[in-house]
Scaffold this active site. Structure first.
Site, mmCIF file in Angstrom:
data_model
loop_
_atom_site.group_PDB
_atom_site.id
_atom_site.type_symbol
_atom_site.label_atom_id
_atom_site.label_comp_id
_atom_site.label_asym_id
_atom_site.label_seq_id
_atom_site.Cartn_x
_atom_site.Cartn_y
_atom_site.Cartn_z
ATOM 1 N NE ARG A 1 2.010 -0.316 -9.738
ATOM 2 C CZ ARG A 1 2.281 -0.374 -8.447
ATOM 3 N NH1 ARG A 1 3.443 -0.888 -8.035
ATOM 4 N NH2 ARG A 1 1.416 0.034 -7.541
ATOM 5 C CG ASP A 2 0.227 -3.388 -6.390
ATOM 6 O OD1 ASP A 2 1.419 -3.546 -6.084
ATOM 7 O OD2 ASP A 2 -0.671 -3.261 -5.546
ATOM 8 C CG HIS B 1 -4.241 -0.902 -2.637
ATOM 9 N ND1 HIS B 1 -3.940 -0.731 -3.968
ATOM 10 C CD2 HIS B 1 -3.407 -1.873 -2.191
ATOM 11 C CE1 HIS B 1 -2.952 -1.573 -4.306
ATOM 12 N NE2 HIS B 1 -2.623 -2.276 -3.229
ATOM 13 C CG HIS C 1 -2.099 -6.354 -0.413
ATOM 14 N ND1 HIS C 1 -1.046 -6.900 -1.109
ATOM 15 C CD2 HIS C 1 -2.272 -5.107 -0.911
ATOM 16 C CE1 HIS C 1 -0.596 -6.015 -1.992
ATOM 17 N NE2 HIS C 1 -1.318 -4.918 -1.886
ATOM 18 C CB CYS D 1 4.480 -5.670 -0.836
ATOM 19 S SG CYS D 1 5.585 -4.286 -0.516
ATOM 20 C CG ASN E 1 -3.097 -5.988 -4.975
ATOM 21 O OD1 ASN E 1 -2.987 -4.994 -4.291
ATOM 22 N ND2 ASN E 1 -2.175 -6.347 -5.854
#
Length: 306
Positions: free
Chosen positions: A19-20, A211, A213, A244, A253
């Site tokens: 997803r991300d 989370h 990056h 992003c 990430n």
């Protein structure tokens, strides 16, 4: 050497690549590839996979096939399949798709909140109230995610009290877990410790996640710093996929393979098969025709092949 800090014996890795990671790909990734990737990750032993997003395809075209993906993946018993949900309509779709967990999202930065979801932090939390309530009524887990918790592309440094306020609001919504997200990868270990020390006062540290990056190459040391504070849930993305769309220059990430390699070296259990993840990273990198963003993954593949 200081032995007074106790690291967790086990860590839960939330795999966010499908997803991300994929949402920022310019060319549409075929649903069959997404399904194959998730099935590979399920087989590798992840306890939690962020699989899809029920957002408007107008805003995130890459997630247009989320219903198909959720309908066709091979679900592994005991694995939580999460989906991102922005509003009541998104929740309806998530419930129809039998999602195990919904992810609602806010930011610690007013400017980022406006750019990302076109409303203030306060409005975003208010909007999610009925969504969280309805999900809980259906026995679906709710996870809250806080963007720009360690820095913002528009506001720069973020006061940890701002993060604390949003954590408190998300706790009030009844979130099972809350993610502290370094969306643009500017955090360093001391800042990470300061934020987790503060938010751990209002929300149980074992339900907070990191989370990170890797924009400035700080992800692994930030994970280590968070573990020293008692955090034992981390998000990562196979092959370092991601970025992003609203944060210029933000790279992917932290790569799952790199995190697994470090945790294994520290004797911390994850229940995840590193070799299977490395091959999954190789698979998706080839499918997208892009360089593999994981150093550990690349090293493994060059040594053992895919």
């Amino acid at each position: 050497m200081n032995h007074s800090v106790t690291l967790p014996k086990n860590v839960k890795i939330v795999e966010v690549g499908p997803r991300d990671g994929l949402q920022n790909e310019k060319l549409f990734v075929d649903n069959a590839i997404k399904i194959a990737l998730i099935d590979r990750l399920s087989a590798a032993g992840f306890a939690n996979i962020e699989a899809a997003a029920f957002v408007s395809p107008k805003w995130v075209p890459q997630m247009a096939g989320s219903e198909i993906v959720m309908g066709e993946i091979e679900r592994k018993l005991g694995t939580i399949y999460s989906v991102l949900v922005p509003n009541p309509r998104g929740l309806e779709r998530a419930l129809e798709a039998r999602a195990d967990e919904i992810v609602i999202f806010g930011a610690a930065s007013e400017a980022f909140s406006q750019k990302n979801i076109n409303c203030s932090i306060e409005e975003s939390i208010t909007r999610f109230m009925p969504v969280a309530k309805e999900a809980q009524k259906h026995g679906v887990r709710v996870r809250g995610s806080i963007s720009c918790a360690l820095g913002c592309p528009y506001e720069g440094n973020i006061d940890s009290n701002k993060v604390l306020e949003v954590v408190q609001r998300m706790a009030d919504l009844g979130c099972n877990e809350i993610d502290i997200a370094d969306t643009i990868g500017v955090g360093t270990p001391n800042k990470v410790k300061t934020v987790f020390e503060k938010v751990g006062r209002v929300f149980s540290i074992d339900r907070l996640s990191g989370h990170f990056h890797d924009t400035y190459g700080q992800s692994l040391v930030n994970i280590y710093a968070a573990m020293e504070m008692g955090v034992s849930i981390f998000h990562s993305s196979v092959a370092g996929l991601g970025g992003c769309p609203y944060a210029k220059g933000a790279t992917g990430n932290v790569a799952t393979e790199d995190v697994l390699y470090m945790l294994d070296g520290l004797g911390i259990g994850t229940g995840i098969d590193f070799a299977k993840v490395a091959r999954s990273g190789d698979f998706i990198s080839h499918a997208l025709n892009r360089a593999n963003g994981s150093r550990a993954g690349k090293a493994y593949i060059s040594k053992f092949g895919s």
